[in-house]
Design a protein around this motif. Sequence first.
Motif, PDB file in Angstrom:
ATOM      1  N   GLY A 190      40.083 -84.814  17.801  1.00  0.00           N
ATOM      2  CA  GLY A 190      38.793 -84.631  18.591  1.00  0.00           C
ATOM      3  C   GLY A 190      39.426 -84.362  20.168  1.00  0.00           C
ATOM      4  O   GLY A 190      40.799 -84.889  20.607  1.00  0.00           O
ATOM      5  N   ARG A 191      38.688 -83.896  21.053  1.00  0.00           N
ATOM      6  CA  ARG A 191      38.877 -83.591  22.373  1.00  0.00           C
ATOM      7  C   ARG A 191      38.399 -84.931  23.288  1.00  0.00           C
ATOM      8  O   ARG A 191      37.311 -85.377  23.155  1.00  0.00           O
ATOM      9  CB  ARG A 191      38.286 -82.523  22.877  1.00  0.00           C
ATOM     10  N   ALA A 192      39.730 -85.272  23.927  1.00  0.00           N
ATOM     11  CA  ALA A 192      39.079 -86.425  25.085  1.00  0.00           C
ATOM     12  C   ALA A 192      38.173 -86.196  25.945  1.00  0.00           C
ATOM     13  O   ALA A 192      38.303 -85.069  26.456  1.00  0.00           O
ATOM     14  CB  ALA A 192      40.502 -87.039  25.589  1.00  0.00           C
ATOM     15  N   GLY A 193      37.205 -87.019  26.153  1.00  0.00           N
ATOM     16  CA  GLY A 193      36.104 -86.779  27.326  1.00  0.00           C
ATOM     17  C   GLY A 193      34.860 -85.716  26.811  1.00  0.00           C
ATOM     18  O   GLY A 193      34.290 -85.502  28.000  1.00  0.00           O
ATOM     19  N   ARG A 194      35.016 -85.324  25.581  1.00  0.00           N
ATOM     20  CA  ARG A 194      33.998 -84.418  25.448  1.00  0.00           C
ATOM     21  C   ARG A 194      32.498 -85.083  25.316  1.00  0.00           C
ATOM     22  O   ARG A 194      31.474 -84.741  25.860  1.00  0.00           O
ATOM     23  CB  ARG A 194      34.269 -83.724  23.948  1.00  0.00           C
ATOM     24  N   PHE A 195      32.574 -86.556  24.870  1.00  0.00           N
ATOM     25  CA  PHE A 195      31.778 -87.410  24.808  1.00  0.00           C
ATOM     26  C   PHE A 195      32.033 -88.645  25.509  1.00  0.00           C
ATOM     27  O   PHE A 195      33.049 -88.967  25.336  1.00  0.00           O
ATOM     28  CB  PHE A 195      31.257 -87.647  23.666  1.00  0.00           C
ATOM     29  N   ALA A 219      24.710 -92.320  16.622  1.00  0.00           N
ATOM     30  CA  ALA A 219      23.471 -91.703  15.675  1.00  0.00           C
ATOM     31  C   ALA A 219      22.749 -90.727  16.568  1.00  0.00           C
ATOM     32  O   ALA A 219      22.395 -89.597  16.330  1.00  0.00           O
ATOM     33  CB  ALA A 219      22.821 -92.772  15.225  1.00  0.00           C
ATOM     34  N   ILE A 220      22.254 -90.991  17.784  1.00  0.00           N
ATOM     35  CA  ILE A 220      21.708 -90.162  18.672  1.00  0.00           C
ATOM     36  C   ILE A 220      22.334 -89.065  19.302  1.00  0.00           C
ATOM     37  O   ILE A 220      21.868 -87.845  19.103  1.00  0.00           O
ATOM     38  CB  ILE A 220      21.385 -91.010  20.099  1.00  0.00           C
ATOM     39  N   THR A 221      23.734 -89.240  19.473  1.00  0.00           N
ATOM     40  CA  THR A 221      24.743 -88.068  19.734  1.00  0.00           C
ATOM     41  C   THR A 221      24.578 -87.169  18.734  1.00  0.00           C
ATOM     42  O   THR A 221      24.991 -85.836  18.923  1.00  0.00           O
ATOM     43  CB  THR A 221      26.029 -88.653  20.156  1.00  0.00           C
ATOM     44  N   ILE A 222      25.093 -87.673  17.468  1.00  0.00           N
ATOM     45  CA  ILE A 222      25.035 -86.755  16.264  1.00  0.00           C
ATOM     46  C   ILE A 222      23.385 -85.941  16.059  1.00  0.00           C
ATOM     47  O   ILE A 222      23.754 -84.650  15.770  1.00  0.00           O
ATOM     48  CB  ILE A 222      25.304 -87.624  15.237  1.00  0.00           C
ATOM     49  N   SER A 223      22.472 -86.446  16.294  1.00  0.00           N
ATOM     50  CA  SER A 223      21.222 -85.693  16.099  1.00  0.00           C
ATOM     51  C   SER A 223      20.991 -84.762  17.248  1.00  0.00           C
ATOM     52  O   SER A 223      20.072 -83.790  16.931  1.00  0.00           O
ATOM     53  CB  SER A 223      20.112 -86.934  15.956  1.00  0.00           C
ATOM     54  N   ALA A 233      35.150 -84.284  15.044  1.00  0.00           N
ATOM     55  CA  ALA A 233      36.248 -84.781  15.618  1.00  0.00           C
ATOM     56  C   ALA A 233      35.669 -85.025  16.886  1.00  0.00           C
ATOM     57  O   ALA A 233      36.302 -86.382  17.347  1.00  0.00           O
ATOM     58  CB  ALA A 233      37.343 -83.724  15.420  1.00  0.00           C
ATOM     59  N   ASP A 234      34.968 -84.584  17.812  1.00  0.00           N
ATOM     60  CA  ASP A 234      34.877 -85.016  19.052  1.00  0.00           C
ATOM     61  C   ASP A 234      34.227 -86.258  19.179  1.00  0.00           C
ATOM     62  O   ASP A 234      34.583 -87.067  19.996  1.00  0.00           O
ATOM     63  CB  ASP A 234      34.243 -83.976  19.976  1.00  0.00           C
ATOM     64  N   ILE A 235      33.077 -86.538  18.461  1.00  0.00           N
ATOM     65  CA  ILE A 235      32.340 -87.612  18.347  1.00  0.00           C
ATOM     66  C   ILE A 235      33.072 -88.987  17.742  1.00  0.00           C
ATOM     67  O   ILE A 235      33.016 -89.935  18.344  1.00  0.00           O
ATOM     68  CB  ILE A 235      30.936 -87.339  17.449  1.00  0.00           C
ATOM     69  N   ALA A 236      33.955 -88.384  16.763  1.00  0.00           N
ATOM     70  CA  ALA A 236      34.927 -89.652  16.176  1.00  0.00           C
ATOM     71  C   ALA A 236      35.876 -90.156  17.229  1.00  0.00           C
ATOM     72  O   ALA A 236      36.047 -91.340  17.251  1.00  0.00           O
ATOM     73  CB  ALA A 236      35.401 -88.943  15.107  1.00  0.00           C
ATOM     74  N   ARG A 237      36.199 -89.348  17.938  1.00  0.00           N
ATOM     75  CA  ARG A 237      37.134 -89.525  18.884  1.00  0.00           C
ATOM     76  C   ARG A 237      36.602 -90.264  20.256  1.00  0.00           C
ATOM     77  O   ARG A 237      37.035 -91.454  20.710  1.00  0.00           O
ATOM     78  CB  ARG A 237      37.886 -88.438  19.455  1.00  0.00           C
ATOM     79  N   ALA A 238      35.451 -90.118  20.534  1.00  0.00           N
ATOM     80  CA  ALA A 238      34.618 -90.664  21.756  1.00  0.00           C
ATOM     81  C   ALA A 238      34.262 -92.294  20.965  1.00  0.00           C
ATOM     82  O   ALA A 238      34.186 -93.097  21.909  1.00  0.00           O
ATOM     83  CB  ALA A 238      33.536 -90.022  21.892  1.00  0.00           C
ATOM     84  N   PHE A 239      33.935 -92.125  19.882  1.00  0.00           N
ATOM     85  CA  PHE A 239      33.360 -93.525  19.031  1.00  0.00           C
ATOM     86  C   PHE A 239      34.650 -94.435  19.143  1.00  0.00           C
ATOM     87  O   PHE A 239      34.792 -95.564  19.560  1.00  0.00           O
ATOM     88  CB  PHE A 239      32.760 -93.429  17.886  1.00  0.00           C
TER      89      PHE A 239
END
Length: 341
Positions: A190-195, A219-223, A233-239
């Motif tokens: 994942g890319r740091a800072g994307r979310f 969940a909201i970000t994914i939707s 990957a970006d969402i996983a990194r942010a989480f």
Amino acid sequence: MRILGIETSCDDTGIAIYDDQYGLVANQLYSQAKLHAKYGGIVPELAARNHVHRTIPLIQAALRESAIFPKQIDAIAYTAGPGLIGALIVGASIACALAFAWNIPSIPIHHLEGHLFSPMLEENPPKFPFVALLISGGHTQLFQVTNIGKYNLLGESIDDAVGEAFDKTAKLLGLDYPGGAILSLLAKKGRAGRFNFPRPMTDRPGLNFSFSGLKTFAAITISQNQLNDQMRADIARAFEDAVIDTLIIKSMRALKETGLKRLVIAGGVSANFALRKRMRKKIEDYNGEMFCARPNFCTDNGAMIAYVGMVHFKRGMVNSKSSALSINVKPRWPLTALSIV
């Protein structure tokens, strides 16, 4: 002096033998991950049935591995809780039956106490007192530990445990079981800072945690986004970054409030490489020390149960031989119930 340890609290069957002179002399483990993967999570009845099939063969394998005969075992330690009641009953029944047959004591062990002292299996074990961060699929807790049996709860999750939040978020991302570990691997890409995810309850005093809101934010970000491999990957990194920052902030706060310099992290989530790396750097900047078990001792295993069994055996905290067949498991069992503070 040798202790046989039996761990069957959930979906892993762990058997080990601990020798007070030579340390760990046998360690056997069977994971049921593939069995439960098709259902997307642990099925308690299947877990219990699998323990029935695996426990005795693993005990036999441990005896062969250590070249020890049953008559050379001084006591049997087993996980009495917390955990899945069916799984606990299997391990407890086998432990107590063998103890009765071999005419030795049986020692019921608290599962979290096993995790708490898993770093004691390493070459550089922590000294008392210390702060302990217990993080797993079922628990997220901070303790001040002053000695064996002296556990002061400093803070805990008021909703989801951190491991549970990992697994639920992984499921939202469409990842396979076991989701938490797969999410952490994905986060490396994942890319740091994307979310930017929130760091829950870090802007208020206290040492409690909350991860349900973080899961909802995911969940909201994914939707709101079109998912592809990089987006996942970006969402996983942010989480993961948000979880790690939260654990670090609360752990450092606990150290400062207690005035201690030693931190133990234990439980399945403590195997997370990114957490270890960033937590260790923060602790070193604080001129403190961090202790954790090797990754295969972070998840459920018989070695930690055998070790704590040895500690209890030497302190005289054992069942008498006459009560070896008295089986008492506790699916819910707070660690503070053991505390003699």
